[in-house]
Design a protein around this motif. Structure first.
Motif, short mmCIF file in Angstrom:
data_model
loop_
_atom_site.label_atom_id
_atom_site.label_comp_id
_atom_site.label_asym_id
_atom_site.label_seq_id
_atom_site.Cartn_x
_atom_site.Cartn_y
_atom_site.Cartn_z
N LEU A 198 0.83 -1.20 0.00
CA LEU A 198 0.00 0.00 0.00
C LEU A 198 0.87 1.26 0.00
CD1 LEU A 198 -2.73 -1.08 2.60
CD2 LEU A 198 -2.94 -1.02 0.10
N PRO A 199 0.38 2.35 -0.59
CA PRO A 199 1.16 3.60 -0.66
C PRO A 199 1.56 4.16 0.71
CG PRO A 199 -0.72 3.68 -2.15
CD PRO A 199 -0.89 2.45 -1.33
N GLY A 200 0.73 3.93 1.71
CA GLY A 200 1.01 4.49 3.04
C GLY A 200 1.85 3.59 3.92
N TYR A 201 2.48 2.56 3.32
CA TYR A 201 3.21 1.58 4.14
C TYR A 201 4.34 2.22 4.93
CZ TYR A 201 6.15 -2.39 5.37
OH TYR A 201 6.92 -3.29 6.07
N LEU A 225 -14.34 1.17 6.33
CA LEU A 225 -14.50 2.18 5.27
C LEU A 225 -13.36 2.07 4.27
CD1 LEU A 225 -15.55 5.29 7.43
CD2 LEU A 225 -17.03 3.73 6.14
N ALA A 226 -12.16 1.81 4.78
CA ALA A 226 -11.00 1.64 3.89
C ALA A 226 -11.11 0.35 3.10
CB ALA A 226 -9.72 1.67 4.70
N PHE A 227 -11.60 -0.71 3.75
CA PHE A 227 -11.70 -2.01 3.07
C PHE A 227 -12.62 -1.91 1.85
CE2 PHE A 227 -11.08 -4.20 7.46
CZ PHE A 227 -9.74 -3.92 7.40
N GLU A 228 -13.61 -1.01 1.92
CA GLU A 228 -14.57 -0.89 0.83
C GLU A 228 -13.94 -0.35 -0.45
OE1 GLU A 228 -18.11 1.24 1.80
OE2 GLU A 228 -18.38 0.18 3.71
N VAL A 229 -12.89 0.46 -0.33
CA VAL A 229 -12.32 1.13 -1.50
C VAL A 229 -10.94 0.60 -1.88
CG1 VAL A 229 -13.62 3.25 -1.09
CG2 VAL A 229 -11.37 2.98 -0.05
N MET A 230 -10.32 -0.22 -1.04
CA MET A 230 -8.98 -0.70 -1.34
C MET A 230 -9.03 -1.90 -2.28
SD MET A 230 -8.08 -2.47 2.35
CE MET A 230 -6.41 -2.90 1.94
N PRO A 231 -7.96 -2.15 -3.03
CA PRO A 231 -7.92 -3.32 -3.90
C PRO A 231 -8.08 -4.61 -3.10
CG PRO A 231 -6.09 -1.82 -4.37
CD PRO A 231 -6.75 -1.33 -3.11
N VAL A 267 -4.32 2.67 7.57
CA VAL A 267 -4.70 3.94 8.19
C VAL A 267 -4.11 5.11 7.43
CG1 VAL A 267 -4.33 5.39 10.23
CG2 VAL A 267 -5.08 3.01 10.51
N PHE A 268 -2.82 5.05 7.11
CA PHE A 268 -2.17 6.19 6.47
C PHE A 268 -2.40 6.24 4.96
CE2 PHE A 268 0.10 6.10 10.49
CZ PHE A 268 0.16 7.45 10.80
N THR A 269 -2.68 5.11 4.35
CA THR A 269 -3.01 5.12 2.92
C THR A 269 -4.34 5.81 2.67
OG1 THR A 269 -1.78 3.07 2.48
CG2 THR A 269 -3.52 3.66 0.92
N TYR A 270 -5.30 5.60 3.56
CA TYR A 270 -6.64 6.11 3.33
C TYR A 270 -7.01 7.28 4.24
CZ TYR A 270 -7.03 2.12 0.29
OH TYR A 270 -6.80 1.21 -0.73
#
Length: 429
Positions: A182-185, A283-289, A263-266
């Motif tokens: 993830l980008p926020g890793y 909420l994040a799970f709904e939009v993440m790959p 948390v930090f990615t979204y």
């Protein structure tokens, strides 16, 4: 119940897996990340690691040594230390039973989220708790727990943990590997591992760290004392306890490595606290790959961890009651499971459409604040004081081995002092 009728772990591996299952609960995955987020990220790890290795680990070793040396459940062990202290064993059982009653409510929530995630349904926590569905999942979790304990040590607890503990580790490693993409890793890793030394002067930070360390390792509740009763003489306590502690710590760190990149990615709030797992992350799970698969795996991990801990908590009371009243394990498991459902019902109702409250506060939150917050201080102090001040040191020196010269003084003097300080911080601040 005669000593020769008490079951034993089939192997050292079975004992370690069961103990890891007891230690690895919601506290390692949801609560650890929540407390880290609320206490400045990496800075929290310093007092936490100190608390784990300097204080919680010695108490773990003591509990296991007492259980194996005295060959007794919590009540029996207290009675063998000094007969008039036997009722204090029941106090420990009562505290653990009360904690279990509301812990199962949260366990039910994780089961509900597994089901909704698998079905592809998006569920807001507020919508879920505006119905009476939480009661159903609470009862299902309690019945499953009671069924496992009723089957005994080898056929129930051991078989259950042999299956779920390794699977949970693999599941956690898979989730951590995915989060690393993830980008926020890296931002999440900096938050988790970079300490801000300026916050170390905050006594609340230290209080949170010590409370989480004892809660996370399941020490001070009599669980490991009970598990020590089922342990063969040839198993060395120090290396086994160290393995359990490192495994528990590894799960907590890996959970942070799963959660904080999300948390930090979204753009979520790392200090969201308890609502992080059930309100924010979905909420994040709904939009993440691959969000649905991630959600199913994450909540299944929470449920498995919660169940292994719940089983160990029920075992404390089942072992004590079946021996004290000379009643079969299955009968005691049935009665206590019904009892925990009855006692936990007000906590469950507080997060339903009924919104059961007292003085403007939900019952579950009151239970967690009072029983969860002060119960561990009481039980850990009772165990530490009883078995270091009242029991002949020579018995435990022989049981523990070389490490006893460090373990016993720490538990005898430092652990009660830490518990007193923790209580003082809670009352004053």
């Amino acid at each position: 119940m005669r000593r020769d009728l008490v079951e034993r772990w089939s192997s050292r591996t079975a004992f370690i897996l069961a103990s890891v299952g007891s230690a690895v609960g919601i506290g390692n995955i949801w609560r650890f990340s929540s407390v880290v987020g609320q206490n400045g990220g990496g800075a929290y790890l310093i007092p936490y690691l100190m608390a784990v290795f300097a204080f919680a680990l010695p108490l773990m070793i003591l509990e296991l040594a007492v259980g194996r040396r005295l060959r007794g459940d919590v009540v029996t062990a207290f009675g063998r230390a000094r007969r008039e202290w036997r009722p204090l064993g029941w106090v420990v059982c009562a505290v653990v039973f009360l904690i279990l009653s509301y812990y199962l409510v949260v366990t039910g929530w994780t089961l509900a989220y597994v089901e909704s995630s698998a079905a592809g349904r998006s569920v807001e926590f507020s919508d879920f708790t505006s119905t009476y569905d939480p009661i159903i999942y609470f009862v299902i979790s309690a019945l499953l727990m009671g069924a496992i304990v009723s089957l005994g040590i080898k056929n129930g607890i051991e078989r259950f943990t042999k299956l779920l503990v390794p699977f949970s580790f693999l599941l956690l490693l898979g989730l951590a590997a995915f989060s690393s993409t993830l980008p926020g890793y890296w931002e999440g890793m900096r938050f988790l591992f970079t300490p801000d030394f300026s916050v170390l002067t905050d006594p609340l930070l230290w209080g949170a760290a010590f409370g989480q360390a004892f809660f996370s390792l399941s020490v001070g509740y009599g669980i490991l004392l009970t598990y020590g009763d089922y342990l063969d003489e040839g198993v060395r306590l120090l290396p086994s306890s160290f393995i359990i502690t490192v495994a528990d710590l590894t799960v907590a760190i890996l959970a942070g490595m799963v959660i904080f990149p999300v948390v930090f990615t979204y753009g979520l709030e790392p200090a969201a606290g308890a609502e992080l797992a059930f309100s924010t992350l979905p909420l994040a799970f709904e939009v993440m790959p691959y969000g649905q698969a991630f959600a199913v795996a994450f909540f299944a991990l929470l449920f498995f961890a919660a169940m292994t801990s719940a089983v160990s908590m029920l075992e404390v009371s089942v072992a004590s009651a079946s021996r004290a009243f000379k009643v079969s394990r299955r009968a005691v498991s049935l009665v206590l499971t019904a009892g925990v459902i009855a006692v936990g019902l007000p906590s469950a109702l507080s997060y339903t459409a009924a919104e059961l409250q007292f003085n403007g506060m939900r019952i579950l939150d009151i239970m967690d604040e009072v029983v969860g917050g002060f119960g561990l201080v009481l039980t850990a102090t009772l165990i530490a004081v009883t078995f270091t001040w009242l029991l002949d040191d020579r018995l435990l020196h022989k049981e523990i081995g070389m490490g006893s010269r460090f373990v016993l003084p720490i538990v005898k003097y430092a652990v009660p002092a830490i518990m007193a300080l923790t209580l003082g911080v809670k009352l004053i601040l």
